[in-house]
Design a protein around this motif. Structure first.
Motif, PDB file in Angstrom:
ATOM      1  N   ALA A  97       8.847  11.796 -12.542  1.00  0.00           N
ATOM      2  CA  ALA A  97       7.644  11.408 -13.286  1.00  0.00           C
ATOM      3  C   ALA A  97       7.715  11.893 -14.728  1.00  0.00           C
ATOM      4  CB  ALA A  97       6.404  11.981 -12.595  1.00  0.00           C
ATOM      5  N   ARG A  98       8.258  13.103 -14.921  1.00  0.00           N
ATOM      6  CA  ARG A  98       8.401  13.639 -16.280  1.00  0.00           C
ATOM      7  C   ARG A  98       9.359  12.781 -17.111  1.00  0.00           C
ATOM      8  NH1 ARG A  98      10.136  19.756 -16.842  1.00  0.00           N
ATOM      9  NH2 ARG A  98       7.899  20.110 -16.998  1.00  0.00           N
TER      10      ARG A  98
ATOM     11  N   CYS B 260       3.017  16.814 -17.453  1.00  0.00           N
ATOM     12  CA  CYS B 260       4.412  17.252 -17.421  1.00  0.00           C
ATOM     13  C   CYS B 260       5.222  16.664 -18.573  1.00  0.00           C
ATOM     14  CB  CYS B 260       5.054  16.892 -16.081  1.00  0.00           C
ATOM     15  SG  CYS B 260       4.967  15.134 -15.649  1.00  0.00           S
ATOM     16  N   THR B 261       4.692  15.633 -19.237  1.00  0.00           N
ATOM     17  CA  THR B 261       5.410  15.037 -20.369  1.00  0.00           C
ATOM     18  C   THR B 261       4.926  15.594 -21.704  1.00  0.00           C
ATOM     19  OG1 THR B 261       3.862  13.182 -20.666  1.00  0.00           O
ATOM     20  CG2 THR B 261       5.636  12.886 -19.065  1.00  0.00           C
ATOM     21  N   THR B 262       3.876  16.409 -21.672  1.00  0.00           N
ATOM     22  CA  THR B 262       3.315  16.910 -22.927  1.00  0.00           C
ATOM     23  C   THR B 262       3.490  18.418 -23.082  1.00  0.00           C
ATOM     24  OG1 THR B 262       1.135  16.931 -21.835  1.00  0.00           O
ATOM     25  CG2 THR B 262       1.659  15.020 -23.207  1.00  0.00           C
ATOM     26  N   PHE B 263       2.717  19.211 -22.333  1.00  0.00           N
ATOM     27  CA  PHE B 263       2.740  20.656 -22.582  1.00  0.00           C
ATOM     28  C   PHE B 263       3.357  21.489 -21.468  1.00  0.00           C
ATOM     29  CE2 PHE B 263      -1.215  19.755 -20.391  1.00  0.00           C
ATOM     30  CZ  PHE B 263      -1.300  20.771 -19.464  1.00  0.00           C
ATOM     31  N   MET B 264       3.520  20.941 -20.264  1.00  0.00           N
ATOM     32  CA  MET B 264       4.050  21.736 -19.160  1.00  0.00           C
ATOM     33  C   MET B 264       5.551  21.972 -19.319  1.00  0.00           C
ATOM     34  SD  MET B 264       2.074  20.310 -15.780  1.00  0.00           S
ATOM     35  CE  MET B 264       3.103  21.325 -14.729  1.00  0.00           C
ATOM     36  N   LYS B 265       5.972  23.218 -19.144  1.00  0.00           N
ATOM     37  CA  LYS B 265       7.389  23.574 -19.273  1.00  0.00           C
ATOM     38  C   LYS B 265       8.091  23.619 -17.917  1.00  0.00           C
ATOM     39  CE  LYS B 265       6.936  24.110 -23.689  1.00  0.00           C
ATOM     40  NZ  LYS B 265       7.472  23.091 -24.608  1.00  0.00           N
ATOM     41  N   HIS B 266       7.368  24.010 -16.880  1.00  0.00           N
ATOM     42  CA  HIS B 266       7.953  24.064 -15.546  1.00  0.00           C
ATOM     43  C   HIS B 266       6.864  23.776 -14.519  1.00  0.00           C
ATOM     44  CE1 HIS B 266       6.732  28.198 -16.679  1.00  0.00           C
ATOM     45  NE2 HIS B 266       6.265  28.247 -15.440  1.00  0.00           N
TER      46      HIS B 266
ATOM     47  N   GLY C 224      13.659  11.143 -21.915  1.00  0.00           N
ATOM     48  CA  GLY C 224      13.149  11.659 -20.657  1.00  0.00           C
ATOM     49  C   GLY C 224      12.268  12.883 -20.829  1.00  0.00           C
ATOM     50  N   ASN C 225      11.691  13.061 -22.035  1.00  0.00           N
ATOM     51  CA  ASN C 225      10.805  14.197 -22.314  1.00  0.00           C
ATOM     52  C   ASN C 225      11.489  15.548 -22.111  1.00  0.00           C
ATOM     53  OD1 ASN C 225       8.236  12.709 -22.854  1.00  0.00           O
ATOM     54  ND2 ASN C 225       8.576  11.994 -20.764  1.00  0.00           N
ATOM     55  N   LYS C 226      12.799  15.571 -22.224  1.00  0.00           N
ATOM     56  CA  LYS C 226      13.547  16.832 -22.132  1.00  0.00           C
ATOM     57  C   LYS C 226      13.449  17.556 -23.467  1.00  0.00           C
ATOM     58  CE  LYS C 226      17.985  16.699 -22.466  1.00  0.00           C
ATOM     59  NZ  LYS C 226      19.412  16.415 -22.213  1.00  0.00           N
ATOM     60  N   LYS C 227      13.096  18.837 -23.434  1.00  0.00           N
ATOM     61  CA  LYS C 227      12.916  19.612 -24.658  1.00  0.00           C
ATOM     62  C   LYS C 227      13.799  20.855 -24.640  1.00  0.00           C
ATOM     63  CE  LYS C 227       8.159  17.994 -25.183  1.00  0.00           C
ATOM     64  NZ  LYS C 227       6.726  18.368 -25.167  1.00  0.00           N
TER      65      LYS C 227
END
Length: 275
Positions: free
Chosen positions: A153-154, A168-174, A12-15
């Protein structure tokens, strides 16, 4: 000495960020076992070293335990299959309890000590009975987490109209607040279909150039302002900040006339055309 910090990505693109206290040699793309909430989890390294130091770290990082092996990856694949089945069961349970919620995703912690159901809803949901039902079936800790449509969406990913993966799946953090005023400042047509993203909300990229537009527009007269120029009164129809051009409409002219900003000699009479 502070140990090296890694950025690890999960489903889920969670980092999340993790310390590497044992100085295990890893590189982006490696799968690793890390400390998790009352257990362990498995994710993929996305950044190491100075790249992580430049990131915003909001909470105290947990620790990297070891690199993942073939058996770990096999176990991860089995978890993904179980998650797909749990998604079907989750939807059936939601329907059974007649709850106003949309199930988005299901995620097992690597050691299966926790099973998380992500959902969206336009209102507060009392899911206590649903949790009991799911816990009785899966015999593990159940967590139901309500997320917004942009978080949805993320988690699911996809491509934007630009053809690139969602920001939102690449560089956005919030997520930052987005408004139609940002579109107006960029002279974009207020077309809902073109301004909304995959999530159905205003595109996050409307905010990326906000500061640039705000600074650039300070050099131009306001839209609809009435100016007194050498040729007479003129109305500001449009501005082009990329070519330093102002489009002026003089009395009785059918089309506005483009004039270079540095060629205009004027005094402003009013901010807009009188009613």
């Amino acid at each position: 000495m502070t140990p090296e910090i890694l950025e690890v990505q999960f489903k889920g693109n969670k980092k999340e960020h993790y310390f590497n206290p044992k100085n295990i040699k890893v590189k982006p793309g490696d799968y690793v076992i890390v400390e998790a909430d009352k257990g362990i989890d498995l994710g993929c390294v996305t950044k190491i070293g100075r790249l992580v130091a430049l990131s915003e770290i909001r909470s105290e990082p947990k620790n990297l335990i070891r690199k993942a092996g073939k058996e770990d990856l096999k176990h991860l694949e089995e978890n993904r299959k179980k998650e797909a089945l749990a998604f079907i069961v989750g939807r059936e349970k939601i329907k059974k309890h007649n709850l106003n919620m949309k199930l988005v995703d299901v995620e097992y912690q690597y050691d299966q000590n926790k099973l998380t159901f992500y959902f969206t809803s336009d209102r507060r949901v009392d899911f206590r009975e649903l949790v009991k039902d799911l816990a009785a079936k899966y015999r593990t800790r159940i967590e139901l987490r309500q997320i917004g449509v942009r978080d949805e969406a993320r988690r699911l990913g996809g491509l934007g109209v630009c053809g690139l993966p969602l920001c939102c799946t690449t560089f956005m953090k919030h997520f930052d607040p987005i408004s139609t005023q940002m579109a107006k400042e960029q002279n974009l047509p207020l077309n809902t279909c073109k301004l909304t993203g995959t999530c159905g909300r205003l595109k996050c990229c409307l905010a990326f150039e906000k500061d640039f537009y705000e600074q650039s527009q300070k050099n131009f007269p306001p839209l609809d302002a009435i100016l007194q120029t050498e040729r007479g009164k003129a109305k500001v129809e449009k501005i082009d900040i990329f070519h330093d051009t102002v489009y002026l409409r003089y009395n009785n002219d059918e089309a506005p006339e483009p004039v270079r900003l540095d060629e205009i000699k004027y005094s402003q009479i009013s901010d807009k055309t009188p009613a």
